[in-house]
Design an enzyme around this catalytic site. Structure first.
Site, PDB file in Angstrom:
ATOM      1  N   ARG A 115      -3.733   6.456   0.701  1.00  0.00           N
ATOM      2  CA  ARG A 115      -4.293   7.557   1.476  1.00  0.00           C
ATOM      3  C   ARG A 115      -3.323   8.303   2.380  1.00  0.00           C
ATOM      4  O   ARG A 115      -3.606   9.430   2.772  1.00  0.00           O
ATOM      5  CB  ARG A 115      -5.485   7.053   2.294  1.00  0.00           C
ATOM      6  CG  ARG A 115      -6.695   6.808   1.415  1.00  0.00           C
ATOM      7  CD  ARG A 115      -7.794   6.100   2.173  1.00  0.00           C
ATOM      8  NE  ARG A 115      -7.380   4.724   2.455  1.00  0.00           N
ATOM      9  CZ  ARG A 115      -8.154   3.822   3.078  1.00  0.00           C
ATOM     10  NH1 ARG A 115      -9.342   4.187   3.514  1.00  0.00           N
ATOM     11  NH2 ARG A 115      -7.738   2.591   3.282  1.00  0.00           N
ATOM     12  N   ARG A 172      -8.039  11.963  -4.956  1.00  0.00           N
ATOM     13  CA  ARG A 172      -9.271  11.329  -4.463  1.00  0.00           C
ATOM     14  C   ARG A 172     -10.398  12.335  -4.242  1.00  0.00           C
ATOM     15  O   ARG A 172     -11.560  11.960  -4.186  1.00  0.00           O
ATOM     16  CB  ARG A 172      -8.999  10.563  -3.161  1.00  0.00           C
ATOM     17  CG  ARG A 172      -8.505   9.162  -3.355  1.00  0.00           C
ATOM     18  CD  ARG A 172      -9.591   8.187  -3.828  1.00  0.00           C
ATOM     19  NE  ARG A 172     -10.358   7.618  -2.730  1.00  0.00           N
ATOM     20  CZ  ARG A 172     -11.652   7.818  -2.513  1.00  0.00           C
ATOM     21  NH1 ARG A 172     -12.328   8.613  -3.303  1.00  0.00           N
ATOM     22  NH2 ARG A 172     -12.257   7.256  -1.502  1.00  0.00           N
ATOM     23  N   ASP A 231      -7.080  -3.139  -7.469  1.00  0.00           N
ATOM     24  CA  ASP A 231      -7.573  -3.829  -6.275  1.00  0.00           C
ATOM     25  C   ASP A 231      -7.662  -5.315  -6.579  1.00  0.00           C
ATOM     26  O   ASP A 231      -7.703  -5.717  -7.749  1.00  0.00           O
ATOM     27  CB  ASP A 231      -8.946  -3.295  -5.853  1.00  0.00           C
ATOM     28  CG  ASP A 231      -9.304  -3.771  -4.448  1.00  0.00           C
ATOM     29  OD1 ASP A 231      -8.717  -3.268  -3.482  1.00  0.00           O
ATOM     30  OD2 ASP A 231     -10.129  -4.690  -4.316  1.00  0.00           O
ATOM     31  N   ARG A 263       0.823  -1.226   0.000  1.00  0.00           N
ATOM     32  CA  ARG A 263       0.000   0.000   0.000  1.00  0.00           C
ATOM     33  C   ARG A 263       0.848   1.264   0.000  1.00  0.00           C
ATOM     34  O   ARG A 263       0.514   2.237   0.683  1.00  0.00           O
ATOM     35  CB  ARG A 263      -0.944   0.028   1.200  1.00  0.00           C
ATOM     36  CG  ARG A 263      -1.919  -1.117   1.231  1.00  0.00           C
ATOM     37  CD  ARG A 263      -3.204  -0.697   0.593  1.00  0.00           C
ATOM     38  NE  ARG A 263      -4.049  -1.856   0.356  1.00  0.00           N
ATOM     39  CZ  ARG A 263      -5.324  -1.909   0.648  1.00  0.00           C
ATOM     40  NH1 ARG A 263      -5.908  -0.885   1.160  1.00  0.00           N
ATOM     41  NH2 ARG A 263      -6.021  -2.991   0.364  1.00  0.00           N
ATOM     42  N   TYR A 303     -14.671 -12.586  -0.224  1.00  0.00           N
ATOM     43  CA  TYR A 303     -15.510 -11.424  -0.551  1.00  0.00           C
ATOM     44  C   TYR A 303     -16.739 -11.835  -1.360  1.00  0.00           C
ATOM     45  O   TYR A 303     -17.824 -11.295  -1.171  1.00  0.00           O
ATOM     46  CB  TYR A 303     -14.694 -10.379  -1.324  1.00  0.00           C
ATOM     47  CG  TYR A 303     -13.739  -9.632  -0.420  1.00  0.00           C
ATOM     48  CD1 TYR A 303     -14.192  -8.632   0.433  1.00  0.00           C
ATOM     49  CD2 TYR A 303     -12.382  -9.939  -0.393  1.00  0.00           C
ATOM     50  CE1 TYR A 303     -13.330  -7.962   1.278  1.00  0.00           C
ATOM     51  CE2 TYR A 303     -11.506  -9.277   0.452  1.00  0.00           C
ATOM     52  CZ  TYR A 303     -11.992  -8.289   1.285  1.00  0.00           C
ATOM     53  OH  TYR A 303     -11.142  -7.627   2.134  1.00  0.00           O
TER      54      TYR A 303
HETATM   55  O1  1CP Z   1       0.066   0.622  -3.235  1.00  0.00           O
HETATM   56  C1  1CP Z   1      -1.146   0.325  -3.286  1.00  0.00           C
HETATM   57  O2  1CP Z   1      -2.021   0.991  -2.712  1.00  0.00           O
HETATM   58  C2  1CP Z   1      -1.494  -0.907  -4.081  1.00  0.00           C
HETATM   59  C3  1CP Z   1      -2.892  -1.058  -4.497  1.00  0.00           C
HETATM   60  C4  1CP Z   1      -3.819  -1.994  -3.703  1.00  0.00           C
HETATM   61  C5  1CP Z   1      -3.617  -3.336  -3.363  1.00  0.00           C
HETATM   62  C6  1CP Z   1      -2.355  -4.155  -3.540  1.00  0.00           C
HETATM   63  C7  1CP Z   1      -5.118  -1.652  -3.307  1.00  0.00           C
HETATM   64  C8  1CP Z   1      -5.737  -0.315  -3.484  1.00  0.00           C
HETATM   65  N1  1CP Z   1      -5.741  -2.755  -2.804  1.00  0.00           N
HETATM   66  C9  1CP Z   1      -4.820  -3.805  -2.808  1.00  0.00           C
HETATM   67  C10 1CP Z   1      -5.032  -5.196  -2.394  1.00  0.00           C
HETATM   68  C11 1CP Z   1      -6.200  -5.524  -1.535  1.00  0.00           C
HETATM   69  N2  1CP Z   1      -7.473  -5.043  -1.582  1.00  0.00           N
HETATM   70  C12 1CP Z   1      -6.160  -6.539  -0.563  1.00  0.00           C
HETATM   71  C13 1CP Z   1      -4.938  -7.376  -0.277  1.00  0.00           C
HETATM   72  C14 1CP Z   1      -3.987  -6.663   0.628  1.00  0.00           C
HETATM   73  C15 1CP Z   1      -4.475  -6.450   2.033  1.00  0.00           C
HETATM   74  O3  1CP Z   1      -4.669  -7.449   2.748  1.00  0.00           O
HETATM   75  O4  1CP Z   1      -4.657  -5.284   2.413  1.00  0.00           O
HETATM   76  C16 1CP Z   1      -7.419  -6.624   0.033  1.00  0.00           C
HETATM   77  C17 1CP Z   1      -7.851  -7.548   1.149  1.00  0.00           C
HETATM   78  C18 1CP Z   1      -8.256  -5.665  -0.624  1.00  0.00           C
HETATM   79  C19 1CP Z   1      -9.683  -5.422  -0.365  1.00  0.00           C
HETATM   80  C20 1CP Z   1      -9.888  -3.961  -0.088  1.00  0.00           C
HETATM   81  N3  1CP Z   1     -10.040  -3.004  -1.054  1.00  0.00           N
HETATM   82  C21 1CP Z   1      -9.848  -3.324   1.152  1.00  0.00           C
HETATM   83  C22 1CP Z   1      -9.628  -4.065   2.482  1.00  0.00           C
HETATM   84  C23 1CP Z   1     -10.586  -3.842   3.590  1.00  0.00           C
HETATM   85  C24 1CP Z   1     -11.952  -4.487   3.519  1.00  0.00           C
HETATM   86  O5  1CP Z   1     -12.917  -3.784   3.881  1.00  0.00           O
HETATM   87  O6  1CP Z   1     -12.079  -5.673   3.160  1.00  0.00           O
HETATM   88  C25 1CP Z   1     -10.014  -1.949   0.923  1.00  0.00           C
HETATM   89  C26 1CP Z   1     -10.063  -0.833   1.935  1.00  0.00           C
HETATM   90  C27 1CP Z   1     -10.144  -1.763  -0.483  1.00  0.00           C
HETATM   91  C28 1CP Z   1     -10.237  -0.497  -1.233  1.00  0.00           C
HETATM   92  C29 1CP Z   1      -8.905   0.015  -1.629  1.00  0.00           C
HETATM   93  N4  1CP Z   1      -8.027  -0.704  -2.424  1.00  0.00           N
HETATM   94  C30 1CP Z   1      -6.889   0.043  -2.629  1.00  0.00           C
HETATM   95  C31 1CP Z   1      -7.034   1.287  -1.928  1.00  0.00           C
HETATM   96  C32 1CP Z   1      -6.026   2.412  -1.912  1.00  0.00           C
HETATM   97  C33 1CP Z   1      -8.288   1.242  -1.311  1.00  0.00           C
HETATM   98  C34 1CP Z   1      -8.897   2.370  -0.477  1.00  0.00           C
HETATM   99  C35 1CP Z   1      -9.681   3.212  -1.426  1.00  0.00           C
HETATM  100  C36 1CP Z   1      -9.778   4.652  -1.092  1.00  0.00           C
HETATM  101  O7  1CP Z   1     -10.711   4.999  -0.352  1.00  0.00           O
HETATM  102  O8  1CP Z   1      -8.949   5.458  -1.580  1.00  0.00           O
END
Ligand code: 1CP
Length: 357
Positions: free
Chosen positions: A46, A55, A91, A42, A166
């Site tokens: 954010r 964003r 994602d 990540r 999911y």
């Molecule tokens: O550098 C980076 O940010 C890489 C991009 C990235 C990656 C590798 C994002 C962007 N998501 C992921 C993988 C991801 N997504 C995983 C595996 C890694 C981990 O365990 O964290 C998982 C479980 C998700 C599912 C997901 N998508 C979540 C997890 C929480 C939940 O409620 O289940 C979340 C918050 C998201 C949305 C998301 N994905 C990525 C971002 C930056 C965000 C937040 C979006 C935002 O509001 O800006």
């Protein structure tokens, strides 16, 4: 421990200076390097003011859905810090529209029509017709052209089980009870779902490699929900077949197993160049057991970085002293938290790069 073993493993070789491969490539091959590579789960997102600014104008879905915007967000942390790898901004849900799955983010994934029966699984398109996440594949090409040559580019996907979590539960909630009930009531349907996801993810990762990713990370964020025997029976075969298909295509694999202490030994047996673990795991002990045939990645606690640069430096130095440099890719044990000060990330980068000699 004395640390003398650690320094002897980072000795620079004359060949290393002219080797065109990235530090990450060499660490994945468990070859000696002048210092350890570092990237951060990540690392885009954010905690970065420039991400928060984008964003304000675009939803996460818009950012991840546009190749241009996704490439821009991927490069943001690379412009700020000399990291050794970029990870494509997308994602784990991104390839699922190829299976006709509709979802949104609030902020995590929310699936419009969760999969709750054998009939729901049977209704998934079986033929491999749709191209998974063409916008991600295009973004990889765009980033590759912009990225410094010594910076690796990582693709990624969710492991079949974590995606199924999911799809069945409908959203990320504690302990995923509907998923565990489905595994008990409809094991064959679950296996058909995992097999379908395994094929789609293998195809997706191979396309990412062909588009320019140097390696891929498979996120099994919800790996730990089943006991070992059920995991072996239902989950492992589909994860393994995906890893084998991707490896046979010549693509290097980092397998991330999260919050599953009872399964780490089983994950270490799966075919991957590197095993990445969360902060709960003793990385040095893991390296002692498996480091002769697997690189290891991790595993600072992301919460430590929220405490500021000083605690970050201390924890990073402890990690560097404990874990042998050879075959170690430095990272956190999970994603950077949104409230992480940028100064803590700078302190981590500085500490890891200071090891160079
Ligand atoms: O550098 C980076 O940010 C890489 C991009 C990235 C990656 C590798 C994002 C962007 N998501 C992921 C993988 C991801 N997504 C995983 C595996 C890694 C981990 O365990 O964290 C998982 C479980 C998700 C599912 C997901 N998508 C979540 C997890 C929480 C939940 O409620 O289940 C979340 C918050 C998201 C949305 C998301 N994905 C990525 C971002 C930056 C965000 C937040 C979006 C935002 O509001 O800006």
């Amino acid at each position: 421990m004395t640390g003398s073993g650690v320094t002897s493993t980072v000795a620079a070789t004359p060949e290393a200076d002219t080797d065109p491969r990235t530090l990450l490539d060499r660490a994945l091959a468990r070859e000696p390097t002048t210092r350890r590579p570092l990237w951060i789960n990540r690392q885009a997102g954010r905690y970065l003011p420039e991400y928060r600014k984008l964003r304000e104008q675009h939803s996460f879905k818009e950012l991840a859905g546009s190749a241009d915007l996704a490439a821009e967000v991927t490069l943001q942390p690379i412009r700020r810090f000399p990291l050794d790898a970029a990870i494509i901004f997308a994602d784990i849900m991104s390839p699922l529209p190829a299976l006709g799955i509709d979802f949104d983010f609030a902020p995590g994934p929310v699936v419009a029509e969760p999969i709750r029966s054998a009939a729901d699984v049977a209704a998934l398109p079986d033929a491999d017709v749709a191209e998974p996440a063409p916008e991600v594949i295009e973004a990889i090409g765009l980033v590759r052209r912009e990225l410094p040559e010594d910076t690796a580019l990582l693709g990624f996907c969710g492991a079949p089980w974590t995606l199924a979590a999911y799809l069945v539960e409908g959203r990320g909630i504690k302990d995923f009870p509907l998923l565990r009930a489905f595994a008990a009531a409809e094991p064959q349907a679950l296996e058909r779902l995992l097999a379908r996801l395994s094929r789609l993810m293998a195809d997706y990762l191979i396309r990412q490699g062909q588009a320019g990713a140097d390696a891929v990370q498979i996120f099994d964020s919800w790996a730990g929900l089943l006991p070992r025997a059920a995991w072996q029976r239902l989950v492992r075969p589909h994860l393994e077949s995906m890893l084998v298909t991707v490896g046979d295509a010549g693509i290097k694999r980092i397998l991330f197993v999260n919050n599953a202490p009872h399964l780490v030994e089983a994950y270490a047996e799966l075919p991957a160049e590197a095993l990445a673990v969360d902060w709960r795991i003793d990385l040095r002990a893991l390296q002692d057991r498996h480091g002769h045939r697997r690189a290891v990645q991790g595993n600072l606690d992301p919460a430590i970085l929220t405490a500021g640069p000083e605690p970050t430096r201390t924890a990073a130095n402890t990690l560097l002293n404990q874990v042998h440099a050879r075959g170690h890719i430095v990272n956190l044990g999970h994603g950077l938290l949104p409230n992480t000060p940028v100064e803590s990330v700078a302190a981590l980068v500085e500490t890891v790069r200071r090891e160079e000699h």
